[in-house]
Design a protein around this motif. Structure first.
Motif, mmCIF file in Angstrom:
data_model
loop_
_atom_site.group_PDB
_atom_site.id
_atom_site.type_symbol
_atom_site.label_atom_id
_atom_site.label_comp_id
_atom_site.label_asym_id
_atom_site.label_seq_id
_atom_site.Cartn_x
_atom_site.Cartn_y
_atom_site.Cartn_z
ATOM 1 N N VAL A 212 -6.613 -9.870 2.245
ATOM 2 C CA VAL A 212 -6.348 -8.901 1.122
ATOM 3 C C VAL A 212 -6.635 -9.628 -0.133
ATOM 4 C CG1 VAL A 212 -4.164 -10.164 1.040
ATOM 5 C CG2 VAL A 212 -4.378 -7.908 0.186
ATOM 6 N N ARG A 213 -6.870 -8.741 -1.189
ATOM 7 C CA ARG A 213 -7.350 -9.053 -2.597
ATOM 8 C C ARG A 213 -6.506 -7.956 -3.677
ATOM 9 N NH1 ARG A 213 -12.246 -11.714 -5.255
ATOM 10 N NH2 ARG A 213 -11.814 -11.345 -7.455
ATOM 11 N N GLU B 61 -4.630 -12.062 -10.599
ATOM 12 C CA GLU B 61 -5.417 -11.618 -9.517
ATOM 13 C C GLU B 61 -5.510 -12.527 -8.571
ATOM 14 O OE1 GLU B 61 -9.627 -9.262 -8.575
ATOM 15 O OE2 GLU B 61 -9.009 -9.738 -10.738
ATOM 16 N N LEU B 62 -5.556 -12.325 -7.326
ATOM 17 C CA LEU B 62 -5.900 -13.407 -6.244
ATOM 18 C C LEU B 62 -6.407 -12.498 -5.081
ATOM 19 C CD1 LEU B 62 -2.635 -14.931 -4.637
ATOM 20 C CD2 LEU B 62 -2.689 -13.101 -6.551
ATOM 21 N N THR C 116 12.428 -5.068 -0.789
ATOM 22 C CA THR C 116 11.266 -4.557 -0.827
ATOM 23 C C THR C 116 10.105 -5.477 -0.596
ATOM 24 O OG1 THR C 116 11.547 -2.549 -2.489
ATOM 25 C CG2 THR C 116 9.506 -3.975 -2.909
ATOM 26 N N LEU C 117 10.313 -6.899 -0.632
ATOM 27 C CA LEU C 117 9.184 -7.692 -0.533
ATOM 28 C C LEU C 117 8.638 -7.770 1.075
ATOM 29 C CD1 LEU C 117 10.323 -10.909 -2.737
ATOM 30 C CD2 LEU C 117 8.714 -9.387 -3.203
ATOM 31 N N PRO C 118 9.516 -7.993 1.950
ATOM 32 C CA PRO C 118 9.006 -7.658 3.376
ATOM 33 C C PRO C 118 8.286 -6.327 3.696
ATOM 34 C CG PRO C 118 11.234 -7.747 3.498
ATOM 35 C CD PRO C 118 11.104 -8.038 2.043
ATOM 36 N N PRO D 58 5.016 -14.206 -3.452
ATOM 37 C CA PRO D 58 3.718 -14.260 -2.562
ATOM 38 C C PRO D 58 3.733 -12.787 -1.932
ATOM 39 C CG PRO D 58 5.997 -14.805 -1.641
ATOM 40 C CD PRO D 58 6.345 -14.759 -2.907
ATOM 41 N N ILE D 59 3.051 -12.068 -2.718
ATOM 42 C CA ILE D 59 2.852 -10.638 -2.362
ATOM 43 C C ILE D 59 1.689 -9.997 -3.201
ATOM 44 C CG2 ILE D 59 4.373 -9.626 -3.854
ATOM 45 C CD1 ILE D 59 4.334 -8.712 -0.039
ATOM 46 N N ILE D 60 0.834 -9.083 -2.525
ATOM 47 C CA ILE D 60 0.013 -8.460 -3.442
ATOM 48 C C ILE D 60 0.557 -7.058 -3.717
ATOM 49 C CG2 ILE D 60 -2.405 -7.456 -3.443
ATOM 50 C CD1 ILE D 60 -2.208 -10.398 -3.886
#
Length: 781
Positions: free
Chosen positions: A360-361, A350-351, A476-478, A369-371
């Motif tokens: 964003v959380r 969690e971050l 999917t990341l972007p 580097p993604i939620i």
């Protein structure tokens, strides 16, 4: 689709609105750090296991942005990290890149050895860390995924902004790695170096872009869905015939439960065939099956193992649930509980991230580097495994005596083959025994055809898997970056069309809009062959292309006012394919039926307290028991003797498997329901002949769910069949408990082991059919 156009007409206009309440829980805890002195006891960080009590008691911790801080750190100019009472980091950067640098730094503090395990696992090097037992996993990782050069090509195709975030994240991880490496030179002793590095004699090497890309690729393909079950289906067809295949692996089921209501539109996976066309396609596939070598038990077992990830790898395809409900007058509730296998530490970390343009959380996998699931100020979203059929198995006809040559479109082709060397060592156990870890290596030949990696060989046939997402996982990341920054449901909709993975996506915004999407890349299936069985690799069953992502299942603001998903089919018209997810074969007895019943009731008066009750009931009741109420009542009406006694126990039990008496035992209905399902399975499937390869009991993730065979029995047996199953269950229970008194059919409350992905040693916990991360979020206008 007309339904999609209609739903957009119901969007609620914008206003000043926010996420008003949010809670989440990540058992056993945020940290995975075990100190060298705590190696034997699994101790280190105070946040290793501090969320487990919350989880067991159906409680959650605050999950809103800007939680009060306990500690503050500034590891770099422009980066501030504040940790809350549970050790969750909130990273603030004066730029987007500084924020993700801080995220890499903070995640490395919490999960450095997990990062190590992940990069080994996703590159096929886990045996170098944990020993010989991981060699099969390593083979799959190198065979079915990509070489370093191919990963570099995929990275080069990513948008510059996404690559820059990966670089910043890498640099943050490496800043912490530099710190722990300096610890080794500290004369006072090792301070922050995770104990596993010493125990496994593993050097702490710098993090690379390739490490993050490998993790992203693995998550993009494997967590959303596993490979198909074509070889299992082939064995059933060859051993038991057409009737058994169609009974146990139907393409469509009466009463199939879909997340998108029928009234909101029909979204098939490409052009739908008529029943006559489907019968002709099956005829053709069965003719091919009769000419293929007999599918061996070993091949079927190997394919099944591929779909059930080993503990040392990233998560398991176990399921996940989510729901969202619109509130009268505006606003919404959203719940998500991804079920990825309990472990210490968890798959997720969690971050919270703050930078210009983003607040964003949520949770994500270490290394990216993604939620993945969480909320910003205006939008909340969740994900569950899509589990749809997005790949096919091709039967390549080999040239006699030449195992690396095959026929394709009338020509002989050479496979693309390479030798891969796998290294291994014994790991922790050798050191604990006072021995030097064994070092060794083995070499395997890995091949690909025009369709993809060769996964199995039987006689003169090589089976190659073709993936719709092949070499496009990183796209999917972007797209998820867009979801993280979404201001409303329309932003999520736009981002969903760029996703290449098949994770169900559900979202709600603070204007009261709710939505659901079943995104990803899907093949246009060849119409002349059946979806459930291997396709001929000789060229006559090629994909015409991929399905237009704009036509995939999605809905915004359905008239019913709620949405629910527990890995069921997304929409009417969507088939079960080759049964990548066997639970979809349950039809009206799919576990989502219980969740839908609860959410439908919640939608009548949607409150936070009502959502909490829904979550508790979802995670503590054997799902099919309430769904079978009517059939049990009809069976009991004509029952006598042993059958009547068993049916009376089942009807008196509400399905709750968590309530215990003073001795710690549960209601007799728990053992009785299990015995009844097993006997119903035996009675219903006996006429079908051998049906090997189907699960004999539910998975550890869903201990009280019905297997595909049990669900088949529940939906096909008549009242007399239910009575016969009940009578047989009586005899089994009497033998098990040594008594014919149902009051004595009580078993201890079941628990679930929490395996370690390192030296952490979380205590066992009571079993619940719940997410390994849970979030409940309320949004108000």
């Amino acid at each position: 689709m007309a339904a999609t156009v209609a739903t957009f007409g119901l969007l609620v206009p914008g206003a000043d609105a926010r996420v008003s309440r949010a809670e989440g829980v990540l058992p056993p805890g945020q940290s995975g750090y075990v100190s060298l002195t705590g190696l034997l006891s699994g101790s280190g960080s105070p946040h290793l296991y501090d969320q487990q009590p919350l989880f067991v008691n159906f409680q959650r911790k605050p999950f809103m942005l800007d939680q009060p801080g306990g500690t503050t750190e500034q590891p770099k100019q422009g980066v501030t990290i504040v940790r809350d009472a549970y050790g969750v980091p909130s990273i603030t950067g004066d730029s987007d890149l500084n924020a993700w640098w801080g995220a890499g730094y903070a995640v490395a503090q919490d999960r450095l050895f997990q990062l190590e395990a992940f990069r080994h696992a996703t590159k096929g090097r886990l045996a170098e860390l944990t020993g010989k037992d991981a060699l099969e996993d390593d083979l799959i990782s190198r065979r079915d995924y990509y070489t370093a050069d191919e990963r570099a090509q995929m990275l080069a195709r990513m948008p510059a902004e996404s690559r820059a975030r990966l670089e910043a994240y890498r640099d943050g991880v490496n800043r912490w790695i530099r710190h722990v490496n300096l610890d080794l030179l500290d004369p006072v002793g090792v301070l922050d170096l995770p104990a596993e590095y010493v125990a496994t004699l593993t050097p702490v090497e710098p993090w690379t872009l390739d490490d993050s890309v490998a993790i992203g690729i693995f998550l993009g393909r494997t967590i959303p869905s596993g490979d198909g079950s074509e070889l299992r289906n082939l064995r059933v067809a060859q051993k038991s015939g057409r009737a058994a295949l169609e009974a146990l692996v139907p393409l469509r089921l009466r009463g199939q439960l879909s997340t998108i209501p029928k009234s909101e539109g029909r979204f098939p996976q490409g052009p739908e065939l008529t029943p006559a066309q489907e019968r002709a396609a099956l005829d053709r596939s069965l003719e091919l099956a009769s000419k293929l070598p007999a599918a061996s038990r070993a091949a079927v077992a190997g394919a099944a193992a591929k779909n059930d990830l080993a503990a040392g790898r990233i998560g398991r395809v176990g399921g996940s649930s989510m729901f969202t409900v619109r509130k009268p007058g505006g606003g919404a509730l959203l719940f998500n509980g991804p079920q990825l296998g309990f472990s210490a530490p968890e798959l997720f970390v969690e971050l919270e991230v703050h930078a210009p343009g983003i607040d964003v959380r949520g949770v994500t996998a270490p290394g990216l580097p993604i939620i993945g699931t969480g909320h910003n100020e205006n939008v909340a979203w969740g994900i569950t495994s899509g589990l749809s059929d997005e790949d096919d198995l091709y039967a390549e006809k080999l040239v006699p005596g030449q195992p690396e040559k095959y026929w394709y479109k009338g020509q002989i082709r050479q496979m693309d083959c390479r030798d891969e060397t796998f290294r291994y060592k014994e790991g922790v156990s050798a050191l604990l025994d006072g021995r030097v870890p064994e070092l060794g290596s083995t070499t395997q030949r890995i091949c690909r055809t025009v369709h993809g990696p060769v996964q199995e060989r039987e006689g003169n046939v090589a089976y190659a898997r073709r993936y719709a997402i092949w070499k496009r996982e990183t796209e999917t990341l972007p797209a998820m970056e867009q979801v993280n920054r979404a201001k409303d449901i329309q932003d999520v909709d736009r981002a969903s069309r760029q996703l290449t993975w098949n994770e169900n996506l559900m979202a709600a915004d603070s204007k009261g809009n709710i939505g659901y999407w079943h995104p990803g890349l899907f093949q246009q299936r060849p119409a002349d062959y059946d979806q459930r069985l291997p396709l001929p690799g000789t060229g006559e069953a090629e994909w015409p292309g991929l399905i237009d992502r704009a036509s995939l299942p999605r809905v915004i603001n359905p008239a019913q006012g709620w949405l629910a998903n527990w890995n069921n089919v997304p929409s009417q018209g969507w088939t079960t394919g080759d049964s990548t997810a066997d639970e979809r074969l349950g039809g009206q007895f799919h576990r989502v039926g219980w969740l839908m019943w609860l959410v439908r009731s919640l939608a009548k008066a949607p409150t936070w307290e009502g959502a909490e009750r829904t979550i508790r009931q979802e995670g503590s009741v054997a799902q099919q028991r309430p769904l079978a109420g009517r059939r049990l009542r009809l069976a009991a009406a004509g029952a006598s003797g042993k059958a009547a006694r068993v049916l009376a126990v089942l009807r008196a039990w509400n399905g709750d498997y968590t309530r215990t008496d003073a001795a710690g035992t549960v209601d007799p209905g728990v053992a009785t329901w299990d015995a009844f399902k097993q006997q119903a399975d035996r009675i219903a499937t006996a006429p079908l002949g051998p049906v090997e390869g189907f699960a004999a009991k539910p998975s550890s993730t869903h201990q009280f769910d019905a297997t595909d065979r049990q669900a088949y029995a529940l939906r096909t047996l008549d009242a007399d069949g239910y009575r016969r199953a009940a009578a047989a269950a009586f005899d089994a229970l009497k033998a098990r408990f040594g008594s014919d008194d149902p009051a004595r059919w009580r078993e201890p409350r079941r628990d679930i082991a929490v395996p370690a992905q390192g030296a952490a040693q979380a205590p066992r916990q009571p079993f619940f059919d719940r997410g390994t991360w849970e979030q409940l979020i309320e949004l108000e206008p």
